[in-house]
Motif scaffolding. Structure first.
Motif, PDB file in Angstrom:
ATOM      1  N   LEU A 119      45.106 -51.299  38.777  1.00 13.07           N
ATOM      2  CA  LEU A 119      44.318 -52.503  39.021  1.00 13.07           C
ATOM      3  C   LEU A 119      42.950 -52.085  39.532  1.00 13.07           C
ATOM      4  CD1 LEU A 119      47.084 -54.218  41.161  1.00 13.07           C
ATOM      5  CD2 LEU A 119      46.400 -55.072  38.918  1.00 13.07           C
ATOM      6  N   ALA A 120      41.924 -52.828  39.127  1.00 12.40           N
ATOM      7  CA  ALA A 120      40.577 -52.556  39.622  1.00 12.40           C
ATOM      8  C   ALA A 120      39.868 -53.863  39.916  1.00 12.40           C
ATOM      9  CB  ALA A 120      39.784 -51.750  38.600  1.00 12.40           C
ATOM     10  N   ARG A 144      39.890 -57.474  38.563  1.00 13.70           N
ATOM     11  CA  ARG A 144      39.081 -57.900  37.418  1.00 13.70           C
ATOM     12  C   ARG A 144      39.515 -57.188  36.140  1.00 13.70           C
ATOM     13  NH1 ARG A 144      36.334 -62.314  39.469  1.00 13.70           N
ATOM     14  NH2 ARG A 144      35.340 -61.797  41.445  1.00 13.70           N
ATOM     15  N   HIS A 145      40.339 -56.165  36.322  1.00 10.33           N
ATOM     16  CA  HIS A 145      40.835 -55.373  35.200  1.00 10.33           C
ATOM     17  C   HIS A 145      42.207 -54.831  35.578  1.00 10.33           C
ATOM     18  CE1 HIS A 145      41.247 -52.484  32.055  1.00 10.33           C
ATOM     19  NE2 HIS A 145      40.808 -51.439  32.722  1.00 10.33           N
ATOM     20  N   LEU A 146      43.151 -54.890  34.646  1.00 13.85           N
ATOM     21  CA  LEU A 146      44.467 -54.302  34.878  1.00 13.85           C
ATOM     22  C   LEU A 146      44.970 -53.675  33.598  1.00 13.85           C
ATOM     23  CD1 LEU A 146      46.941 -56.204  33.555  1.00 13.85           C
ATOM     24  CD2 LEU A 146      46.301 -57.698  35.445  1.00 13.85           C
ATOM     25  N   TRP A 147      45.889 -52.719  33.758  1.00  9.08           N
ATOM     26  CA  TRP A 147      46.399 -52.014  32.591  1.00  9.08           C
ATOM     27  C   TRP A 147      47.809 -51.502  32.871  1.00  9.08           C
ATOM     28  CZ3 TRP A 147      42.887 -50.344  36.077  1.00  9.08           C
ATOM     29  CH2 TRP A 147      43.089 -49.115  36.709  1.00  9.08           C
ATOM     30  N   HIS A 216      29.696 -55.649  30.775  1.00 10.55           N
ATOM     31  CA  HIS A 216      29.813 -56.068  32.173  1.00 10.55           C
ATOM     32  C   HIS A 216      30.615 -55.080  33.036  1.00 10.55           C
ATOM     33  CE1 HIS A 216      28.085 -59.885  30.978  1.00 10.55           C
ATOM     34  NE2 HIS A 216      28.952 -59.935  29.994  1.00 10.55           N
ATOM     35  N   THR A 217      31.061 -53.972  32.449  1.00 10.91           N
ATOM     36  CA  THR A 217      31.854 -53.016  33.208  1.00 10.91           C
ATOM     37  C   THR A 217      31.013 -52.382  34.316  1.00 10.91           C
ATOM     38  OG1 THR A 217      33.224 -52.529  31.268  1.00 10.91           O
ATOM     39  CG2 THR A 217      33.215 -50.903  33.035  1.00 10.91           C
ATOM     40  N   PRO A 218      31.512 -52.350  35.551  1.00  9.27           N
ATOM     41  CA  PRO A 218      30.732 -51.780  36.657  1.00  9.27           C
ATOM     42  C   PRO A 218      30.356 -50.321  36.401  1.00  9.27           C
ATOM     43  CG  PRO A 218      32.652 -52.966  37.483  1.00  9.27           C
ATOM     44  CD  PRO A 218      32.812 -52.886  35.997  1.00  9.27           C
ATOM     45  N   LYS A 219      29.222 -49.927  36.926  1.00 11.65           N
ATOM     46  CA  LYS A 219      28.722 -48.570  36.687  1.00 11.65           C
ATOM     47  C   LYS A 219      29.611 -47.503  37.337  1.00 11.65           C
ATOM     48  CE  LYS A 219      23.902 -49.855  35.925  1.00 11.65           C
ATOM     49  NZ  LYS A 219      24.072 -49.672  34.478  1.00 11.65           N
ATOM     50  N   PHE A 282      40.872 -57.532  30.639  1.00 13.75           N
ATOM     51  CA  PHE A 282      39.567 -57.529  31.288  1.00 13.75           C
ATOM     52  C   PHE A 282      39.195 -58.955  31.695  1.00 13.75           C
ATOM     53  CE2 PHE A 282      39.932 -54.116  28.309  1.00 13.75           C
ATOM     54  CZ  PHE A 282      39.363 -53.020  28.943  1.00 13.75           C
ATOM     55  N   GLY A 283      38.717 -59.108  32.922  1.00 13.39           N
ATOM     56  CA  GLY A 283      38.265 -60.407  33.404  1.00 13.39           C
ATOM     57  C   GLY A 283      36.778 -60.391  33.690  1.00 13.39           C
ATOM     58  N   ARG A 284      36.327 -61.315  34.509  1.00 17.74           N
ATOM     59  CA  ARG A 284      34.909 -61.374  34.865  1.00 17.74           C
ATOM     60  C   ARG A 284      34.464 -60.066  35.500  1.00 17.74           C
ATOM     61  NH1 ARG A 284      32.776 -66.298  34.176  1.00 17.74           N
ATOM     62  NH2 ARG A 284      34.187 -68.105  34.150  1.00 17.74           N
ATOM     63  N   GLN A 285      33.228 -59.688  35.172  1.00 17.41           N
ATOM     64  CA  GLN A 285      32.596 -58.469  35.707  1.00 17.41           C
ATOM     65  C   GLN A 285      33.210 -57.188  35.159  1.00 17.41           C
ATOM     66  OE1 GLN A 285      33.049 -59.997  39.841  1.00 17.41           O
ATOM     67  NE2 GLN A 285      30.860 -59.581  40.029  1.00 17.41           N
ATOM     68  N   PHE A 286      33.961 -57.319  34.047  1.00 16.66           N
ATOM     69  CA  PHE A 286      34.497 -56.153  33.350  1.00 16.66           C
ATOM     70  C   PHE A 286      34.456 -56.428  31.851  1.00 16.66           C
ATOM     71  CE2 PHE A 286      36.353 -53.693  36.827  1.00 16.66           C
ATOM     72  CZ  PHE A 286      36.469 -52.427  36.266  1.00 16.66           C
ATOM     73  N   GLY A 287      34.328 -55.374  31.045  1.00 13.22           N
ATOM     74  CA  GLY A 287      34.408 -55.527  29.605  1.00 13.22           C
ATOM     75  C   GLY A 287      33.148 -56.106  28.987  1.00 13.22           C
TER      76      GLY A 287
END
Length: 304
Positions: A119-120, A144-147, A216-219, A282-287
């Motif tokens: 999770l991230a 905002r992201h899970l796998w 939108h993926t964080p740096k 991927f959710g908001r602020q990712f992908g």
């Protein structure tokens, strides 16, 4: 990518009203290019190309990435969606008989996952990667992201129907791909979708996308899945569809939705599937798409 032809999507549709923008899409179909290269190929100024690229970026058609070169940094552009389906007829009744909800990808209500998994949030990893126990951590709601390599996550969709109202049409839109260790863009995964324990259908995702950074993926996020594909499931009186292509004969009438009973939406990668390639959400602020799981419920009013 499934786009309804309506006034809400005018920023996207307007992208194709310009011959210059269409020619830019043709160029980017061949290979990623920077602003100067496109300007030279089109015989226009870099300022004009930049203006068009901004509009294509806002619509989610093109993504740009700043990379180091021999003469400093340069802005490289590439196409985001592989294909776009324009949906002219949705079968939806008037807007007054609908409601919509946005469900963060971390707001699942049930799960069973196996590594690789994690999770991230928008600022860092939640807990530890490859340890399913952290899917129970209270911080999971911030994800905002899970796998996960196999298993499922399940979400509850609120049911705001009253009296004898019935669901006529339901849509769910989300960004998703396979889950490979690291990433592998040739990593098929049979991903199944369920509503109230009824299987709507299975889609084989081609791979886990990591070669280009998500818009939108964080740096701080590096090396693994960067973005997915935007997929839209619709359940209608004539069946269940993925991006307008029929998956099954399951209709809204098969879902057994009663007043006051939530809808349970499950995304699963079964170990017994031919291609058990996992799931990345991927959710908001990712992908590539700044959205969560977007749900629209259209209902029939109670008989008078």
């Amino acid at each position: 990518m499934n786009i309804h032809v309506n006034t809400r999507n005018m920023p996207f549709l307007e992208c194709f009203a310009s011959e210059t923008r269409v020619r830019m899409i043709e160029l980017l179909n061949e290979k990623p290019m920077n602003i100067k290269e496109m300007a030279e190929a089109l015989s226009v100024s870099s300022a004009i190309v930049t203006k068009h690229i901004q509009k294509l970026e806002e619509a989610g058609i093109v993504a740009t990435e700043s990379i180091s070169g021999t003469r400093g940094r340069r802005k490289v552009c590439h196409l985001v969606p592989e294909s776009v389906t324009l949906q002219l007829k949705t079968g939806e009744p008037p807007d007054r008989n609908r409601y919509s909800v946005s469900i963060p990808v971390g707001l699942y209500t049930g799960y069973e996952v196996r590594p690789t998994c994690g999770l991230a949030s928008d600022s860092g990893i939640i807990g530890m990667t490859d340890d399913p126990r952290y899917f129970s951590d209270p911080e999971h709601v911030k994800a905002r992201h899970l796998w996960f390599a196999s298993g499922h996550v399940e979400y509850r969709i609120p049911n705001y129907l009253v009296g004898n109202q019935t669901i006529r049409y339901l849509s769910l839109a989300f960004e998703i791909c396979s889950e490979a260790p690291g990433y592998n863009e040739n990593w098929p995964s049979d991903i199944s979708f369920y509503l109230n324990d009824t299987r709507l259908g299975t889609w084989t995702c081609p791979g886990d996308y990591g070669s280009t950074r998500g818009v939108h993926t964080p740096k701080w996020w590096e090396n693994t899945s960067q973005h997915g594909l935007l997929k839209t499931i619709t359940v209608r009186p004539d069946g269940s569809f993925l991006d307008g292509v029929k998956m099954s004969d399951v209709t809204t009438g098969h879902l057994a939705v009663g007043t006051g009973t939530d809808l349970r939406f499950r995304i699963a990668s079964d170990e017994s599937a031919e291609h058990c390639g996992g799931v990345s959400l991927f959710g908001r602020q990712f992908g590539n798409y700044d959205q969560d799981i977007e749900v629209i419920v259209v209902y029939e009013p109670a008989p008078q």
